[in-house]
Enzyme design. Structure first.
Site, mmCIF file in Angstrom:
data_model
loop_
_atom_site.group_PDB
_atom_site.id
_atom_site.type_symbol
_atom_site.label_atom_id
_atom_site.label_comp_id
_atom_site.label_asym_id
_atom_site.label_seq_id
_atom_site.Cartn_x
_atom_site.Cartn_y
_atom_site.Cartn_z
ATOM 1 N N GLY A 90 -7.160 5.771 5.348
ATOM 2 C CA GLY A 90 -6.715 6.466 4.158
ATOM 3 C C GLY A 90 -7.100 7.937 4.201
ATOM 4 C CE1 TYR A 146 -7.119 4.376 -1.076
ATOM 5 C CE2 TYR A 146 -6.763 2.095 -1.745
ATOM 6 C CZ TYR A 146 -6.934 3.046 -0.760
ATOM 7 O OH TYR A 146 -6.924 2.657 0.560
ATOM 8 C CD GLU A 202 -2.687 -1.353 2.460
ATOM 9 O OE1 GLU A 202 -3.612 -0.559 2.674
ATOM 10 O OE2 GLU A 202 -2.362 -2.249 3.260
ATOM 11 N NE ARG A 206 -12.336 2.861 6.715
ATOM 12 C CZ ARG A 206 -11.219 2.549 6.059
ATOM 13 N NH1 ARG A 206 -10.347 3.475 5.714
ATOM 14 N NH2 ARG A 206 -10.951 1.276 5.772
ATOM 15 C CD GLU A 266 -11.089 -4.720 6.921
ATOM 16 O OE1 GLU A 266 -10.143 -4.032 6.530
ATOM 17 O OE2 GLU A 266 -11.422 -5.816 6.405
ATOM 18 C CG ASN A 313 -7.194 1.512 8.433
ATOM 19 O OD1 ASN A 313 -6.225 2.053 8.950
ATOM 20 N ND2 ASN A 313 -7.209 1.102 7.180
ATOM 21 C CG ASP A 330 -13.951 -0.620 6.718
ATOM 22 O OD1 ASP A 330 -14.184 0.601 6.793
ATOM 23 O OD2 ASP A 330 -12.883 -1.073 6.275
ATOM 24 C CB SER A 365 -5.693 -1.044 0.088
ATOM 25 O OG SER A 365 -5.301 0.146 0.724
#
Length: 345
Positions: free
Chosen positions: A302, A242, A37, A281, A296, A298, A283, A173
């Site tokens: 991002g 992205y 990443e 964050r 999950e 983070n 999900d 990602s």
């Protein structure tokens, strides 16, 4: 090595540092590294640096390479912000090095980062905190060599049913992630997953609305930002995340008031249960019954132009520069210098 630096805007008010009003803090943003990443991290780091500079913060951006320790030792920044994705950036190791150097971190410390980085461990922790997460198994590549793949693959289908999601147990990602809808696809999905990690997490797929809920703590405790809904006609994979055009985002998500409150609650519970700091964050998938399933979390979300935390922040009415500056201020006020303390016995 990235060595860009910038002086703050003269019009911006200086932030107090260590009791010295008027001196602008020096923030070292870490971006890049050698994970899969890397490119996303570089983009995220540049966006964070640009936003901080617009808010009057002095910023330098550094790659994670052989020059990093010398650069941080010479610079002695007031704060280090790891904007790193993937291994080392999110598994706690770089954060450990920052603390070994006696520097302050913005964000989660190394120990909690390691817990959050492992999807299976994070799912176990949040389920013990009362959250719902899809049933899963975690299997290393070595086990397939030792026991043979055929029986294991058939057992996965017998136990979890179809469809299932196969993903690296540590990674981000959507690299190495596959949705498997037939038993014949499972072996290929495992091979693709193992090209990114040596351990796979296989979980029961949940149909519903995919949302991401970011959490920020500006000094008065964690607060959930508006959930962002993700709509795509194909997989929400690396390319879709992205490269604009393949995904439609709704910020805030098109949820009822009750469901919106529930997904925000889930993200906050996960943030607390995992011991996360300053920003995260989560999900989630909201099924047809309105149940929010934790997938999950983070610790280094991002920060690119298509990333979810910036979209959520703007939906909440935040200017990104002001928000990121507030995160810096809160970290300078609260973060200890030195090694992360051991958890209480």
């Amino acid at each position: 090595m990235i060595t860009s630096a910038s002086s703050p805007s003269a019009a911006a008010a200086a932030l107090p540092v260590d009791g010295a009003p008027g001196r602008t803090p020096r923030v070292a943003v870490l971006a890049g590294g050698l994970s899969h990443e890397r490119d996303v991290s570089l983009r995220s780091g540049r966006r964070v640096a640009e936003a901080l500079r617009s808010a009057g913060v002095e910023v330098s951006v550094h790659d994670v390479d052989a020059d990093l320790i010398a650069a941080l030792t010479d610079l002695q920044p007031d704060l280090v912000w790891p904007v790193l994705h993937g291994a080392s950036g999110e598994d706690g190791s770089v954060r450990d090095v920052v603390q070994l150097l006696g520097l302050r971190l913005l964000g989660t410390g190394p120990r909690a980062s390691r817990v959050a980085w492992s999807k299976s461990i994070a799912k176990t922790v949040v389920s013990r905190a009362g959250l719902v997460t899809p049933e899963f198994v975690t299997l290393p590549q070595s086990l397939f060599r030792e026991l043979g793949p055929a029986r294991i693959l058939s057992s996965i289908v017998d136990r979890l049913g179809l469809p299932v999601v196969v993903k690296p147990s540590r990674g981000g990602s959507a690299l190495g992630v596959s949705v498997v809808r037939s038993a014949s696809e499972l072996a290929r999905a495992m091979v693709e997953c193992f090209s990114y990690a040596d351990t796979a997490l296989i979980e029961r797929a949940v149909s519903g609305v995919e949302v991401a809920v970011s959490v920020v703590d500006l000094g008065d405790g964690p607060v959930a930002l508006p959930p962002v809904e993700i709509v795509t006609d194909g997989p929400y994979d690396y390319d879709a995340r992205y490269h604009p055009g393949r995904v439609e985002y709704f910020a805030p998500a098109r949820l009822s008031e009750a469901t919106r409150a529930e997904v925000e609650r889930v993200a906050l519970v996960a943030h607390h249960a995992l011991g996360l700091t300053r920003l995260s964050r989560s999900d989630l998938i909201v099924d047809t019954d309105g149940v929010a399933h934790f997938l999950e979390v983070n610790v280094s979300p991002g920060m690119t132009e298509t990333s979810l935390l910036p979209q959520a922040a703007e939906a909440a009415g935040h200017n990104l520069g002001t928000l990121y500056r507030s995160l810096v201020e809160a970290s300078l006020a609260a973060s200890p210098v030195g090694l992360e303390p051991a958890p209480a016995s």
